[in-house]
Write a protein that holds these residues in place. Structure first.
Motif, mmCIF file in Angstrom:
data_model
loop_
_atom_site.group_PDB
_atom_site.id
_atom_site.type_symbol
_atom_site.label_atom_id
_atom_site.label_comp_id
_atom_site.label_asym_id
_atom_site.label_seq_id
_atom_site.Cartn_x
_atom_site.Cartn_y
_atom_site.Cartn_z
ATOM 1 N N VAL A 93 3.163 11.506 -9.917
ATOM 2 C CA VAL A 93 3.807 10.190 -9.974
ATOM 3 C C VAL A 93 4.897 10.229 -11.040
ATOM 4 N N ARG A 152 0.842 -1.201 0.000
ATOM 5 C CA ARG A 152 0.000 0.000 0.000
ATOM 6 C C ARG A 152 0.871 1.243 0.000
ATOM 7 N N ARG A 153 0.393 2.261 -0.710
ATOM 8 C CA ARG A 153 1.000 3.585 -0.667
ATOM 9 C C ARG A 153 -0.123 4.543 -0.248
ATOM 10 N N LEU A 170 5.307 10.754 -5.867
ATOM 11 C CA LEU A 170 5.561 9.336 -5.653
ATOM 12 C C LEU A 170 6.331 8.782 -6.843
ATOM 13 N N PRO A 201 1.463 -1.998 -6.550
ATOM 14 C CA PRO A 201 1.020 -1.345 -5.314
ATOM 15 C C PRO A 201 -0.373 -0.733 -5.430
ATOM 16 N N LEU A 249 7.455 5.425 -8.910
ATOM 17 C CA LEU A 249 7.178 4.008 -9.135
ATOM 18 C C LEU A 249 8.034 3.523 -10.292
ATOM 19 N N ASP A 268 7.248 -1.697 -9.382
ATOM 20 C CA ASP A 268 8.036 -1.890 -8.159
ATOM 21 C C ASP A 268 8.289 -3.362 -7.867
ATOM 22 N N ARG A 324 -2.127 -1.623 -11.434
ATOM 23 C CA ARG A 324 -2.270 -0.965 -10.145
ATOM 24 C C ARG A 324 -3.721 -0.556 -9.942
ATOM 25 N N ILE A 375 -1.515 8.040 0.697
ATOM 26 C CA ILE A 375 -1.185 9.444 0.446
ATOM 27 C C ILE A 375 -2.169 10.314 1.217
ATOM 28 N N ILE A 410 -2.545 2.384 -4.345
ATOM 29 C CA ILE A 410 -2.349 3.757 -3.903
ATOM 30 C C ILE A 410 -3.670 4.272 -3.335
#
Length: 204
Positions: free
Chosen positions: A70, A19-20, A28, A58, A30, A52, A180, A22, A60
């Motif tokens: 990004v 998880r990212r 960010l 991931p 990637l 990644d 994603r 924000i 987001i």
């Protein structure tokens, strides 16, 4: 048509992508990279393109109205990690079909086999500036980076983001390894009493 070598279902543990989260405007980074992934315990590892190094990539999580930049770093190597086939000419009531297991009798497209990792990222279902929309021919070559801005002004939802291949070479074929799922949340979610994603995962 029965599968020649069936595999056992439901034997691999369910994995959760990283998880990212924000909470404020930020940038960010990637990385799009080549890695290996085992899709089933009875299958050998497959070479994939992923975000990644994870498949799926991931998740987001960002609050509606919080802008996010990004930087997509293209570190892909090698040629396209999937086999592209040209569908056979068979049809059902005049509609072309390709629904048999495997390649469905289609022929391998030799021109696609040598394609390298040019990439572009498109966010489905978002209000996005034209310069960050990721149309199929706005490509980045391996070693290049692209900076996109996402205002996140759309309603709260799960949004599908994927990388796309060269439109001319693929006829709008998407390479979908490592997709994603950005999640835009709104101010009403806490009022609904819906458990947070982190609580759901901990319980699982």
């Amino acid at each position: 048509m029965p599968v020649a070598h069936p595999i056992s279902p439901f034997v691999d543990a369910l994995t959760f992508p990283p998880r990212r989260v924000i909470t404020e405007p930020t940038r960010l980074a990637l990385r799009l990279e080549t890695t290996t992934h085992r899709f089933h315990r009875d299958l050998p590892p497959s070479r994939v393109w992923a975000y990644d190094g994870h498949l799926p990539g991931p998740t987001i999580e960002v609050r509606r109205g919080v802008p996010l930049e990004v930087r997509w770093d293209n570190a892909l190597s090698g040629t396209l990690p999937v086999v592209v086939t040209v569908a056979p000419s068979g049809s059902a009531e005049g509609v072309p079909v390709q629904c048999l297991p495997g390649r469905s009798g289609g022929k391998v497209d030799p021109s696609a086999a040598g394609l390298t990792g040019f990439s572009v990222v498109h966010l489905h279902g978002a209000i996005t500036h034209a310069s960050s929309d990721g149309w199929a021919e706005n490509l980045a070559a391996p070693g290049q980076s692209v900076l996109d801005l996402y205002p996140n002004e759309q309603r709260a939802r799960t949004i599908f983001m994927l990388g796309e291949g060269d439109e001319d070479a693929f006829s709008e074929h998407d390479f979908e390894a490592g997709n994603r799922f950005p999640v835009a949340t709104g101010v009403t979610e806490p009022l609904l009493g819906v458990p947070a994603l982190a609580q759901k995962r901990k319980a699982a």
